[in-house]
Design an enzyme around this catalytic site. Structure first.
Site, PDB file in Angstrom:
ATOM      1  N   SER A  19      17.299  10.435  31.391  1.00 47.06           N
ATOM      2  CA  SER A  19      17.185  10.096  32.809  1.00 47.06           C
ATOM      3  C   SER A  19      16.048   9.576  33.124  1.00 47.06           C
ATOM      4  CB  SER A  19      17.736  11.140  33.659  1.00 47.06           C
ATOM      5  OG  SER A  19      17.991  10.619  35.197  1.00 47.06           O
TER       6      SER A  19
ATOM      7  N   ASP B 286      29.274   9.523  34.444  1.00 44.40           N
ATOM      8  CA  ASP B 286      27.941   9.790  35.183  1.00 44.40           C
ATOM      9  C   ASP B 286      27.786   9.333  36.483  1.00 44.40           C
ATOM     10  OD1 ASP B 286      25.304   9.810  35.916  1.00 44.40           O
ATOM     11  OD2 ASP B 286      24.618   9.409  33.662  1.00 44.40           O
TER      12      ASP B 286
ATOM     13  N   HIS C 228      26.267  13.387  33.298  1.00 42.57           N
ATOM     14  CA  HIS C 228      24.737  13.285  33.406  1.00 42.57           C
ATOM     15  C   HIS C 228      24.062  14.511  32.740  1.00 42.57           C
ATOM     16  CE1 HIS C 228      21.269  10.574  34.274  1.00 42.57           C
ATOM     17  NE2 HIS C 228      20.570  11.617  34.846  1.00 42.57           N
TER      18      HIS C 228
END
Length: 283
Positions: free
Chosen positions: A147, A225, A258
């Site tokens: 991320s 996600d 995620h």
């Protein structure tokens, strides 16, 4: 000076947590290191992992389950914290996506952030410390991240290919100058001149290069996600790689989100990817 906070036996090696004073940050910083059993006999390759928003130096080591594969492959793992701690700046703890836990791996230029929020230079400072203090092969160091940390890994690798020989990422923020997370952070840390933002935008950096990593870049992205539509923009990095003639394996996975459940599913393949290329295969 390094302070060993704790050490734990792990897959025949050692999981350690350290503190030290950072010259770049101007404050104490923490990081974690997994030393595989092979490190007792001599220098081995290493992999930096940069974590995402709200995380610390502990998150990857406790959630990803990467040590088993790293021990098998003989790979040192290093994970720094995600921001300065203890700067006590006004507003730095007011939101989860800015300030504490959200350093964005850049060097802030705007007051008051520019005094301590220098995470880009801190990773390079930590790199030098790791090479100096641990049994690492300096010519065999890679970088990965998740991320916000995936953004950091791509940017640090693209700007320092002589240091980081391999790069991969999990659900990276690929075009931070275009997404809400990045615009919020960059505006405060770097100011209003958006041309200054591009030095920390992996897609913009890739467009300016020509095959910086001939052996390829690996990215995994979950299609379930929730941040994919508005924050991550892997398609922008994919297009930049095509323009730069950069080999990219962008794997899109149905159902995955995620979280670290996603990371733990594919982390072994990332470690194998780095180990194979750091040891000279297909380079």
């Amino acid at each position: 000076m390094l302070e060993l906070i704790s050490e734990h036996a792990c897959f025949g090696g050692a999981q350690r947590f350290y503190s030290h004073h950072s010259e770049e940050i101007g404050l104490p910083m923490r990081f974690s290191v997994f030393l595989p059993p092979q490190a007792r006999a001599g220098k081995v390759p290493a992999l930096f992992y940069l974590a995402g928003l709200t995380c610390t130096e502990e998150t990857f080591m406790t959630k990803a389950g990467a040590q088993r594969s790293a021990a098998q492959q003989g790979l040192i793992l290093i994970a720094p914290d995600t921001s300065p701690r203890g700067a006590n700046l006004p507003g730095e703890a007011d939101s989860w996506d800015f300030g504490v836990g959200a350093g964005f791996y850049l060097d802030a230029t705007e007051a008051p952030w520019n005094k301590h929020y220098r995470m880009y230079s801190y990773v390079l400072e930590l790199y030098e410390l790791i090479v100096r203090e641990f049994p690492v092969q300096p010519s065999s160091i890679g970088i990965t991240g998740h991320s916000m940390g995936g953004h950091g890994a791509l940017v640090l690798a693209l700007r320092n290919p002589a240091l980081f020989k391999t790069v991969s990422a999990f659900a990276p923020v690929c075009a931070p100058s275009q997404c809400p997370w990045g615009v919020k952070a960059f505006s405060a840390y770097l100011g209003s001149k958006q041309e200054e933002w591009l030095q920390y935008d992996a897609s913009a950096l890739m467009e300016q290069r020509n095959t910086p990593f001939p052996s390829g870049i690996l990215i995994d992205q979950g299609l379930n996600d929730k941040f994919l539509p508005n924050q991550l923009f892997p398609q922008a990095f994919e297009a930049a790689c095509q323009k730069a003639q950069q080999p990219l394996e962008l794997r899109r996975h149905a159902d995955y989100d995620h979280s670290y459940y996603f990371i733990s599913t594919f982390v072994e393949e990332h470690i194998q990817f780095h180990h194979r290329k750091l040891n000279g295969a297909a380079r």
